[in-house]
Motif scaffolding. Structure first.
Motif, short mmCIF file in Angstrom:
data_model
loop_
_atom_site.label_atom_id
_atom_site.label_comp_id
_atom_site.label_asym_id
_atom_site.label_seq_id
_atom_site.Cartn_x
_atom_site.Cartn_y
_atom_site.Cartn_z
N ALA A 1 0.86 -1.19 0.00
CA ALA A 1 0.00 0.00 0.00
C ALA A 1 0.90 1.23 0.00
N TYR A 2 0.46 2.26 -0.70
CA TYR A 2 1.24 3.50 -0.75
C TYR A 2 0.62 4.52 0.17
N SER A 3 1.51 5.17 0.95
CA SER A 3 1.04 6.34 1.70
C SER A 3 2.03 7.46 1.40
N SER A 4 1.72 8.63 1.95
CA SER A 4 2.72 9.69 1.81
C SER A 4 3.91 9.34 2.71
N LEU A 5 5.05 9.88 2.38
CA LEU A 5 6.26 9.63 3.16
C LEU A 5 6.03 10.11 4.61
N ARG A 6 5.38 11.23 4.70
CA ARG A 6 5.14 11.85 6.01
C ARG A 6 4.32 10.91 6.91
N ASN A 7 3.25 10.34 6.36
CA ASN A 7 2.40 9.44 7.13
C ASN A 7 3.15 8.17 7.54
N ALA A 8 3.98 7.67 6.64
CA ALA A 8 4.75 6.47 6.97
C ALA A 8 5.72 6.78 8.10
N GLN A 9 6.31 7.97 8.05
CA GLN A 9 7.25 8.36 9.12
C GLN A 9 6.53 8.50 10.45
N LYS A 10 5.32 9.06 10.35
CA LYS A 10 4.51 9.20 11.55
C LYS A 10 4.24 7.83 12.16
N LEU A 11 3.90 6.91 11.28
CA LEU A 11 3.58 5.54 11.69
C LEU A 11 4.77 4.89 12.39
N MET A 12 5.97 5.22 11.93
CA MET A 12 7.17 4.60 12.48
C MET A 12 7.81 5.48 13.54
N LYS A 13 7.17 6.51 13.89
CA LYS A 13 7.71 7.47 14.86
C LYS A 13 9.08 7.95 14.39
N ALA A 14 9.22 8.25 13.17
CA ALA A 14 10.53 8.62 12.63
C ALA A 14 10.56 10.09 12.25
N GLN A 15 11.79 10.61 12.08
CA GLN A 15 11.93 12.01 11.71
C GLN A 15 11.69 12.18 10.22
N SER A 16 11.61 13.43 9.80
CA SER A 16 11.24 13.69 8.40
C SER A 16 12.38 13.38 7.43
N SER A 17 13.56 13.16 7.97
CA SER A 17 14.67 12.79 7.07
C SER A 17 14.83 11.28 6.96
N HIS A 18 13.99 10.56 7.68
CA HIS A 18 14.17 9.11 7.79
C HIS A 18 13.59 8.38 6.58
N ILE A 19 14.47 7.71 5.85
CA ILE A 19 14.00 6.84 4.76
C ILE A 19 14.73 5.50 4.85
N THR A 20 14.14 4.48 4.26
CA THR A 20 14.76 3.15 4.31
C THR A 20 15.21 2.65 2.93
N ASP A 21 14.64 3.23 1.89
CA ASP A 21 14.96 2.73 0.54
C ASP A 21 15.06 3.88 -0.44
N ILE A 22 15.89 3.67 -1.43
CA ILE A 22 15.92 4.60 -2.55
C ILE A 22 15.70 3.79 -3.83
N SER A 23 14.63 4.10 -4.51
CA SER A 23 14.37 3.43 -5.79
C SER A 23 14.99 4.24 -6.92
N ILE A 24 15.65 3.54 -7.81
CA ILE A 24 16.33 4.23 -8.91
C ILE A 24 15.89 3.65 -10.24
N LYS A 25 15.61 4.52 -11.18
CA LYS A 25 15.42 4.05 -12.56
C LYS A 25 16.53 4.61 -13.43
N LEU A 26 17.01 3.78 -14.30
CA LEU A 26 18.15 4.16 -15.13
C LEU A 26 17.70 4.52 -16.54
N ARG A 27 18.58 5.20 -17.24
CA ARG A 27 18.31 5.47 -18.65
C ARG A 27 18.53 4.20 -19.47
N ASN A 28 19.55 3.44 -19.06
CA ASN A 28 19.87 2.21 -19.79
C ASN A 28 19.87 1.03 -18.82
N ILE A 29 18.85 0.20 -18.98
CA ILE A 29 18.61 -0.88 -18.01
C ILE A 29 19.76 -1.89 -17.97
N ASP A 30 20.47 -2.01 -19.09
CA ASP A 30 21.55 -3.00 -19.15
C ASP A 30 22.71 -2.66 -18.22
#
Ligand code: ADP
Ligand code: MG
Lengths: 224, 420
Positions: free
Chosen positions: B221-250
């Protein structure tokens, strides 16, 4: 016109090794000149067929020399022998050996198509001419198994003639025919020899057939 | 060609044994049809999965993976090679340990990388979704929805509601279609999410999303980053993953290594992440080739048989052909051509029926539930399969014809004629 030798055998010896060693042809020396109609006679088992096969390149397992039209057979490869048979040799066996899948004229065309020297229309014309000569022109487009024994053997003769061979080898060509048809076939061969200068070497056990010359075989040896 | 006596003989042989010829042709045809259909279906599904994966999941994902294999902290206090056993119960993966430090800075650095098409930071956590009496465990994926949408084109996969409402509605939640089904949740329903820390948030379903990838649709399920942080009692800089898309998948594997070295966090490319699935694909492909091989082997035997019988039947024909001047090669060519004609006819028919069956199958609505879900068979019409199948067919028939043809070429006319 000087005589020209079409076929020559020099000191021809042949053995069979199975079931026991058996000296079947013994020091055979013979010549057949251009246009000659020669028969090889002798009792059954004297080695006539064996001699014919060695002289005609089908059997290559012998000692001595066989020379056809100035070429020693021993010097030729398998493929060369096949080409020599195609170009220079006609065969007539006791059985007609016609291909059942083809009509009479298609059978006759087989050696000509392999040689590939003449165009298709020329070849067809030649085949019909030979059939005319042998009295079977009206059978041209029939399946060979619908023909009578005599007609089938005449188709086989036409097939032997189609490339105008230097020599025709016959092994008991009338052996499977009734006496009437046998006579017709023999007369045709004689006609070819005398009126068309076709060289023929014929094996037969029937000595009543009058040819230019008889070679008599006895126990693998030429006698007389 | 039509005038060639060899061709006439070939033709006469094949038409003279119509039934056997037909059965041999059908054997080859069947093998090729099955191969084309099976390969088309399986690789079609595989390609569909890859396409969906490339579209809907990160090409590279950076996360602070805590691995259980890591030594307990207590072990570090002792020198190695000592016979000391540690028994530590409930070694906790504290939330703090999942955090990517300076994650947002890393994200913006990555954004400027020339090979990177886009970046979306997220906070991901397990949570319990409560609706009415139902409790379902799933994953809350807190994202900046605009960045996430730019990367994964969520808009395209939305089946109900809209992506942008995650921004506009305060406690908005977008459910994967499978998760929504499990919960019995509809658009605009209110539900509660409870985090492992015990924080409970009331949320409102503002969208339902179906990517076609089972894992995502059933779990996320998708929520806003802010709500997820609230849920985890985390600060606004707190992230666990960075998704990256490339120009060239190879370049994904190579860049994943680069990022891992540069930032010190685990970077997994999409191929590595789906390695298990790809190994299943590999097995599927092997099975496909085994199937065509075994079918063609059987039809190869059929051809071998018909030719061997033909040779016995036509022994005198072969003998006289050789006596009147046909060479060994000519004879070999006759029987080889017979095999090849059977292969050619079976091959062409097989290509046609394979194509027709594939077209029909592709047009029939058909619900698939596997790694991916789809409303119809995604059949791969890659000409490569058609080429491979055809070559396979010809090759087997050639091999099947070779032995009888050589046997025919070796027939000694003298032997036949002498014994008549
Ligand atoms: N393949 C063979 N192996 C062993 N002996 C053979 C073979 N062919 C023929 N013979 C023997 O050779 C002799 C000559 O046979 P053949 O040439 O057929 O005689 P003809 O044609 O004069 O009747 C016979 O004794 C025959 O049994
Ligand atoms: Mg005899």
């Amino acid at each position: 016109m000087p005589e020209k030798t079409i076929l020559e055998a020099r000191h021809l010896d042949k053995y069979f090794y199975d079931p026991v060693k058996f000296h079947v042809l013994k020091d055979i020396n013979l010549r057949v000149e251009e246009g000659e109609f020669v028969s090889i006679v002798g009792s059954s088992g004297s080695g006539k067929s064996t001699l014919l096969y060695t002289l005609s390149s089908l059997d290559t397992d012998y000692e001595g020399e066989v020379i056809i039209d100035q070429t020693a057979l021993r010097s030729l490869s398998n493929d060369d022998l096949a080409r020599l048979r195609n170009r220079s040799i006609g065969f007539i066996f006791q059985s007609h050996y016609l291909l059942a899948d083809f009509t009479a004229i298609e059978n006759i065309l087989l050696p000509g198509l392999k040689l590939g020297k003449r165009s298709k229309p020329d070849l067809l014309r030649a085949a019909l001419e030979k059939m005319d000569l042998l009295g079977i022109r009206d059978q041209a487009d029939k399946a060979v198994n619908t023909l009578s024994g005599g007609q089938q053997q005449r188709v086989a003769i036409a097939r032997a003639l189609i490339n105008d061979p230097k020599i025709i080898f016959c092994d008991e060509p009338t052996g499977n025919l009734d006496s009437g048809n046998a006579r017709i076939v023999f007369d045709l061969l004689k006609d070819l020899a005398h009126n068309y200068k076709q060289t023929i070497l014929m094996v037969t056990h029937d000595e009543s057939y009058q040819t230019d010359r008889q070679i008599r075989l006895h126990d693998g040896r030429v006698v007389d | 060609m039509r005038d060639s006596p060899l061709f006439k003989i070939v033709w006469a042989h094949l038409t003279g044994r119509k039934r056997q010829t037909l059965v041999s042709i059908l054997g080859v045809m069947f093998g090729i049809t099955v191969f084309i259909f099976q390969a088309g279906m399986i690789t079609g599904l595989q390609n569909y999965f890859v396409e969906k994966t490339i579209q809907s999941t990160p090409h590279i994902q950076i996360s602070n993976e805590t691995t259980a294999s890591e030594k307990p902290v207590a072990a570090k206090a002792y020198p190695e090679n000592r016979d000391i056993w540690f028994s530590i119960r409930n070694q906790k993966d504290r939330l703090e340990e999942d955090k990517i430090k300076d994650g947002l800075q890393i994200a913006s650095l990555l954004e400027n990388h020339p090979e990177v098409y886009g970046v979306s930071p997220s906070l991901t956590s397990q949570a319990i979704f409560k609706l009415g009496v139902l409790d379902v465990s799933a994953i809350v994926h807190g994202v900046d929805i605009l960045r996430e949408n730019r990367l994964f084109n969520l808009e395209k996969d939305i089946v109900q509601g809209s992506v942008i409402r995650l921004e506009t509605v305060n406690n908005g939640l977008i459910l994967g279609s499978g998760l929504a089904e499990k919960l019995g949740a509809n658009l605009n329903d209110n539900l509660n999410i409870v985090s492992p820390n015990g924080v409970s948030l009331p949320m409102k379903v503002v969208g339902i999303l179906s990517t076609g990838l089972r894992d995502l649709d059933d779990q996320r399920a998708y929520s806003s980053l802010r709500n997820a942080q609230k849920l985890m009692k985390a600060q606004s800089s707190h992230i666990t993953d960075i998704s990256i898309k490339l120009r060239n998948i190879d370049k994904a594997p190579e860049l994943a290594d680069e990022f891992e070295n540069r930032f010190g966090y685990r970077a997994v490319d999409w191929k590595e992440k789906n390695a298990a699935v790809f190994s299943v694909f590999k097995i599927q492909n092997i099975v496909t080739y085994l199937v065509i091989l075994s079918i063609l082997l059987v039809s190869g035997f059929g051809i071998f048989n018909i030719l061997t019988m033909m040779i016995y039947e036509k022994m005198t024909d072969i003998a006289i052909l050789k006596a009147i001047g046909y060479t060994d090669k000519d004879i070999r060519r006759i029987f080889l051509s017979e095999a090849m004609l059977i292969g050619l006819a079976g091959g062409v028919l097989g290509l046609i029926t394979g194509l027709v069956i594939s077209i029909i199958a592709a047009s029939i609505p058909f619900r698939i539930e596997g790694f991916v879900s789809s409303e119809r068979l995604n059949i791969n019409f890659n000409p490569l399969f058609y080429t491979i199948a055809f070559i396979f067919g010809l090759l087997t028939t050639a091999i099947a014809g070779l032995l009888p043809a050589r046997k025919a070429a070796k027939v000694d006319p003298l032997h036949i004629i002498r014994n008549q």
